[in-house]
Design a protein around this motif. Structure first.
Motif, PDB file in Angstrom:
ATOM      1  N   VAL A 128       0.855  -1.204   0.000  1.00 16.84           N
ATOM      2  CA  VAL A 128       0.000   0.000   0.000  1.00 16.84           C
ATOM      3  C   VAL A 128       0.879   1.238   0.000  1.00 16.84           C
ATOM      4  N   ARG A 129       1.674   1.381  -1.034  1.00 16.05           N
ATOM      5  CA  ARG A 129       2.718   2.398  -1.013  1.00 16.05           C
ATOM      6  C   ARG A 129       2.163   3.814  -1.008  1.00 16.05           C
ATOM      7  N   PHE A 130       0.908   3.974  -1.430  1.00 12.27           N
ATOM      8  CA  PHE A 130       0.364   5.327  -1.514  1.00 12.27           C
ATOM      9  C   PHE A 130      -0.043   5.857  -0.151  1.00 12.27           C
ATOM     10  N   ALA A 143       3.256   5.373  -5.840  1.00 14.32           N
ATOM     11  CA  ALA A 143       4.544   5.319  -5.149  1.00 14.32           C
ATOM     12  C   ALA A 143       4.412   5.863  -3.724  1.00 14.32           C
ATOM     13  N   PHE A 144       5.197   5.297  -2.831  1.00 10.31           N
ATOM     14  CA  PHE A 144       5.161   5.690  -1.419  1.00 10.31           C
ATOM     15  C   PHE A 144       5.829   7.050  -1.243  1.00 10.31           C
ATOM     16  N   GLY A 145       5.272   7.842  -0.337  1.00 14.74           N
ATOM     17  CA  GLY A 145       5.930   9.102   0.005  1.00 14.74           C
ATOM     18  C   GLY A 145       5.055  10.298  -0.246  1.00 14.74           C
ATOM     19  N   ASP A 173      19.375   9.886  -3.091  1.00 11.00           N
ATOM     20  CA  ASP A 173      18.142   9.471  -2.419  1.00 11.00           C
ATOM     21  C   ASP A 173      17.853   8.018  -2.812  1.00 11.00           C
ATOM     22  N   VAL A 174      18.114   7.095  -1.896  1.00 13.56           N
ATOM     23  CA  VAL A 174      17.986   5.666  -2.196  1.00 13.56           C
ATOM     24  C   VAL A 174      16.576   5.194  -1.810  1.00 13.56           C
ATOM     25  N   GLY A 175      15.824   4.681  -2.772  1.00 14.24           N
ATOM     26  CA  GLY A 175      14.418   4.314  -2.511  1.00 14.24           C
ATOM     27  C   GLY A 175      13.588   5.582  -2.552  1.00 14.24           C
ATOM     28  N   THR A 176      13.619   6.242  -3.691  1.00 10.53           N
ATOM     29  CA  THR A 176      13.045   7.594  -3.772  1.00 10.53           C
ATOM     30  C   THR A 176      11.515   7.597  -3.750  1.00 10.53           C
ATOM     31  N   GLY A 177      10.855   6.470  -4.106  1.00  9.15           N
ATOM     32  CA  GLY A 177       9.379   6.401  -4.070  1.00  9.15           C
ATOM     33  C   GLY A 177       8.775   7.494  -4.938  1.00  9.15           C
ATOM     34  N   SER A 178       7.992   8.375  -4.316  1.00  9.71           N
ATOM     35  CA  SER A 178       7.364   9.484  -5.043  1.00  9.71           C
ATOM     36  C   SER A 178       8.383  10.556  -5.429  1.00  9.71           C
ATOM     37  N   ILE A 206       9.879  12.357  -3.096  1.00  6.50           N
ATOM     38  CA  ILE A 206       9.667  13.427  -2.110  1.00  6.50           C
ATOM     39  C   ILE A 206      10.969  13.954  -1.489  1.00  6.50           C
ATOM     40  N   LEU A 207      11.883  13.051  -1.107  1.00  8.00           N
ATOM     41  CA  LEU A 207      13.093  13.527  -0.413  1.00  8.00           C
ATOM     42  C   LEU A 207      14.049  14.201  -1.396  1.00  8.00           C
ATOM     43  N   GLY A 208      14.159  13.625  -2.585  1.00 10.59           N
ATOM     44  CA  GLY A 208      15.013  14.235  -3.603  1.00 10.59           C
ATOM     45  C   GLY A 208      14.502  15.617  -3.993  1.00 10.59           C
ATOM     46  N   GLY A 210      18.033  10.281  -7.539  1.00 12.00           N
ATOM     47  CA  GLY A 210      17.101   9.427  -6.798  1.00 12.00           C
ATOM     48  C   GLY A 210      16.995   8.105  -7.519  1.00 12.00           C
ATOM     49  N   VAL A 211      17.018   6.994  -6.775  1.00 11.07           N
ATOM     50  CA  VAL A 211      16.894   5.678  -7.420  1.00 11.07           C
ATOM     51  C   VAL A 211      15.809   4.861  -6.731  1.00 11.07           C
ATOM     52  N   ASP A 212      15.215   3.950  -7.485  1.00 10.90           N
ATOM     53  CA  ASP A 212      14.234   3.040  -6.904  1.00 10.90           C
ATOM     54  C   ASP A 212      14.218   1.764  -7.726  1.00 10.90           C
ATOM     55  N   ILE A 213      13.988   0.642  -7.038  1.00 11.45           N
ATOM     56  CA  ILE A 213      13.938  -0.631  -7.762  1.00 11.45           C
ATOM     57  C   ILE A 213      12.563  -0.859  -8.386  1.00 11.45           C
ATOM     58  N   ASP A 214      11.588  -0.009  -8.032  1.00  9.32           N
ATOM     59  CA  ASP A 214      10.226  -0.160  -8.539  1.00  9.32           C
ATOM     60  C   ASP A 214      10.009   0.809  -9.714  1.00  9.32           C
ATOM     61  N   VAL A 271       7.387   1.766 -11.190  1.00 11.56           N
ATOM     62  CA  VAL A 271       6.263   2.686 -10.971  1.00 11.56           C
ATOM     63  C   VAL A 271       6.746   3.902 -10.181  1.00 11.56           C
ATOM     64  N   ALA A 272       7.581   3.653  -9.177  1.00 14.76           N
ATOM     65  CA  ALA A 272       8.123   4.755  -8.379  1.00 14.76           C
ATOM     66  C   ALA A 272       8.995   5.657  -9.248  1.00 14.76           C
ATOM     67  N   VAL A 273       9.811   5.063 -10.097  1.00 16.88           N
ATOM     68  CA  VAL A 273      10.695   5.860 -10.956  1.00 16.88           C
ATOM     69  C   VAL A 273       9.849   6.812 -11.821  1.00 16.88           C
ATOM     70  N   ALA A 280      16.264   3.985 -12.433  1.00 17.32           N
ATOM     71  CA  ALA A 280      15.951   2.689 -11.831  1.00 17.32           C
ATOM     72  C   ALA A 280      17.234   2.147 -11.225  1.00 17.32           C
ATOM     73  N   GLY A 281      17.121   1.534 -10.043  1.00 17.48           N
ATOM     74  CA  GLY A 281      18.303   0.920  -9.448  1.00 17.48           C
ATOM     75  C   GLY A 281      18.329   1.066  -7.952  1.00 17.48           C
ATOM     76  N   SER A 282      19.486   0.741  -7.381  1.00 17.96           N
ATOM     77  CA  SER A 282      19.609   0.785  -5.923  1.00 17.96           C
ATOM     78  C   SER A 282      20.882   1.545  -5.535  1.00 17.96           C
ATOM     79  N   ALA A 283      21.417   1.211  -4.367  1.00 19.76           N
ATOM     80  CA  ALA A 283      22.472   2.039  -3.786  1.00 19.76           C
ATOM     81  C   ALA A 283      23.780   2.048  -4.571  1.00 19.76           C
ATOM     82  N   ALA A 313      18.103   7.493   2.896  1.00 21.61           N
ATOM     83  CA  ALA A 313      17.466   6.219   2.529  1.00 21.61           C
ATOM     84  C   ALA A 313      16.353   5.933   3.522  1.00 21.61           C
ATOM     85  N   ASN A 314      15.118   6.003   3.022  1.00 21.64           N
ATOM     86  CA  ASN A 314      13.967   5.633   3.839  1.00 21.64           C
ATOM     87  C   ASN A 314      13.443   4.318   3.291  1.00 21.64           C
ATOM     88  N   ILE A 315      14.059   3.229   3.715  1.00 26.24           N
ATOM     89  CA  ILE A 315      13.619   1.913   3.234  1.00 26.24           C
ATOM     90  C   ILE A 315      13.132   1.158   4.479  1.00 26.24           C
TER      91      ILE A 315
END
Ligand code: SAH
Length: 279
Positions: free
Chosen positions: A27-29, A120-122, A153-158, A160-162, A174-178, A180-182, A202-205, A218-220
């Motif tokens: 429920v990322r939203f 995306a979460f955030g 910003d690792v796991g950027t989601g929406s 928001i932090l970036g 900002g990167v995300d493995i999802d 949809v988030a990207v 797209a990607g991770s750390a 990183a908010n994971i």
């Protein structure tokens, strides 16, 4: 047409952690959380995706007798209102996080972060995101984070932090493995007019290596934060600032241990959640 469903899940204390993990995944939203006088916690979710609801029902039922769920249908004409009521502005440090339809509500001195509430979460409504925005605001106020610096910003989601970093006139990645988030993060970067300072991939750390950054956020969750420690540490400039969030109080020691080379972290709390800050 799919029904608009409001699902209330009530869990006893021992299950808060597990249910939160599930919600982070599905429920990322966003969702609402409320501590009840009984010592239980109520989680409220609004959702109109039947597959997601089915998955959630099955997962909640597997939690056993400590979890109960109830659903009610929200009539179509009330749905937009319920959705919009939920996405109220959130004030975190210097930032005011707003949905697009309230974009003009920021007051003088506040930095508006406009987030389209999608999958995306955030949205700023979760304590873990709010803790990061407050930590970022403090670091900027103390002059430890300054215009022109580079962030990751690792796991950027929406995004928001970036976006918040870009509004402070930093630039970074900002990167995300999802995927949809990207897509969401790219869209939000444009809405905020910061696409020149926030790149989203797209990607991770390890993405974008070998560049190192003045600030890493990183908010994971606790598990991934521990696993990613070597990669995250490798991306931080010596003396750079690091903000880790997404962990419950009880998980903080183990996560801090994985980053022990940086020395002790400052801890900031919100409800059962804690963020670790170096810098
Ligand atoms: N930064 C936002 C979103 C946090 S939710 C905020 O603070 O609100 C966590 C995000 O991390 C999700 O979008 C998820 O897809 C992503 N994620 C989870 N594991 C990851 C990993 N190993 N590497 C990169 N992103 C990851």
């Amino acid at each position: 047409m799919a029904d608009n469903i409001r699902m209330d899940i009530t869990v006893d204390e021992s299950l808060v952690d597990r249910l939160t993990g599930l919600l982070f995944q599905h429920v990322r939203f966003g969702w609402e959380e409320q501590s009840l006088a009984t010592g239980e916690t109520l989680f409220r979710i609004h959702c109109d995706n039947p597959e997601l609801l089915a998955r959630l029902r099955a997962e909640v039922d597997m939690l056993g007798s400590g979890a109960t769920r109830a659903e009610s249908a929200v009539p179509d004409q009330d749905w937009t209102a319920a959705w919009r009521d939920f996405f109220t502005p959130v004030h975190c440090g210097r930032f005011l996080v707003l949905p697009p339809w309230l974009a003009d509500q920021a007051k003088a001195g506040q930095l508006p972060v406009i987030i389209e509430p999608k999958s995306a979460f955030g949205t700023g409504h979760h304590n873990t995101t709010a803790l990061c925005l407050e930590a970022l605001s403090d670091l900027a106020q103390q002059g430890k984070v300054r215009p022109g610096m580079r962030f990751f910003d690792v796991g950027t989601g929406s995004g928001i932090l970036g976006i918040a970093c870009a509004l402070l006139e930093l630039s970074g990645l900002g990167v995300d493995i999802d995927p949809v988030a990207v897509a969401n993060a790219k869209e939000n970067a444009v809405i905020n007019g910061v696409e020149a300072r926030l790149r989203v991939d797209a990607g991770s750390a390890a993405e974008g290596a070998p560049e190192t950054y003045d600030l890493v956020l990183a908010n994971i969750l606790a598990g991934p934060l521990r696993e990613l420690a070597p990669d995250i540490l490798a991306r931080l400039k010596p003396g750079g600032a690091l903000v880790l969030s997404g962990l419950l109080d009880v998980q903080a020691d183990a996560v801090e241990e994985a980053y022990a080379v940086l020395g002790p972290a400052r801890r900031v709390h919100s409800g059962d959640w804690v963020a670790l800050v170096w810098g």
